[in-house]
Design a protein around this motif. Sequence first.
Motif, PDB file in Angstrom:
ATOM      1  N   PHE A   1     -41.449  16.019  21.808  1.00 44.26           N
ATOM      2  CA  PHE A   1     -40.163  16.342  21.734  1.00 44.26           C
ATOM      3  C   PHE A   1     -39.611  15.854  20.636  1.00 44.26           C
ATOM      4  O   PHE A   1     -38.807  16.562  19.824  1.00 44.26           O
TER       5      PHE A   1
ATOM      6  N   PHE B   1     -34.627  18.984  20.667  1.00 50.69           N
ATOM      7  CA  PHE B   1     -33.231  18.755  21.568  1.00 50.69           C
ATOM      8  C   PHE B   1     -32.515  18.634  20.616  1.00 50.69           C
ATOM      9  O   PHE B   1     -32.532  18.717  19.318  1.00 50.69           O
TER      10      PHE B   1
ATOM     11  N   THR C   1     -32.863  17.081  28.158  1.00 46.66           N
ATOM     12  CA  THR C   1     -34.271  16.657  27.668  1.00 46.66           C
ATOM     13  C   THR C   1     -35.003  15.753  28.555  1.00 46.66           C
ATOM     14  O   THR C   1     -36.059  15.822  28.901  1.00 46.66           O
TER      15      THR C   1
END
Length: 175
Positions: free
Chosen positions: A96, A102, A108
């Motif tokens: 991520f 994000f 998240t």
Amino acid sequence: MPAPERYPLALRVNGREHEFDIEAWVTLLDLLRERLSLTGTKKGCDHGQCGACTVLVDGKRINSCLTLAVMQNGREITTIEGLANGQELHPMQQAFIDKDAFQCGYCTPGQICSAIGLINEGQAKTPAEVRELMSGNLCRCGAYPQILEAVASVAGISRDGDNKLHPIVTGTVPA
Ligand code: FES
Ligand code: FES
């Protein structure tokens, strides 16, 4: 008025044993956030519609706002706080970051736990399957293309014929 009845509850959360005496109506989400101060798990809608509260129970992803804590007696719970191995992030957490998946970050923790649960299920074989099977995790910032990139990179998914990963179906988190 008599005090509400309480029930014994034993949980293993992020590798640590916990025991509670708890009212029957306390959700797993509220137990994690308010009794264990594990606030990484987010309360978005509190109605099973956004996925922000996703945690792993015995390795399976669930919406923690939709389950009563007493129903999980004896289970192993993993939240976003329990994924890293010391200073080493879980591969999904690292993905991520690497894929810039994000913006505000509110969704998240749920996205990451859901993605790990998805891979545990062995169902994420194509980008289309990831999009469909992650569709319960909404992102009001619209970071879906990057989320898909991150999940696909960990799942080892090949790209579509046009060499593009297409966006996950978009949605909005209720205010
Ligand atoms: Fe649980 Fe939205 S807070 S699904
Ligand atoms: Fe903001 Fe998903 S990154 S809601």
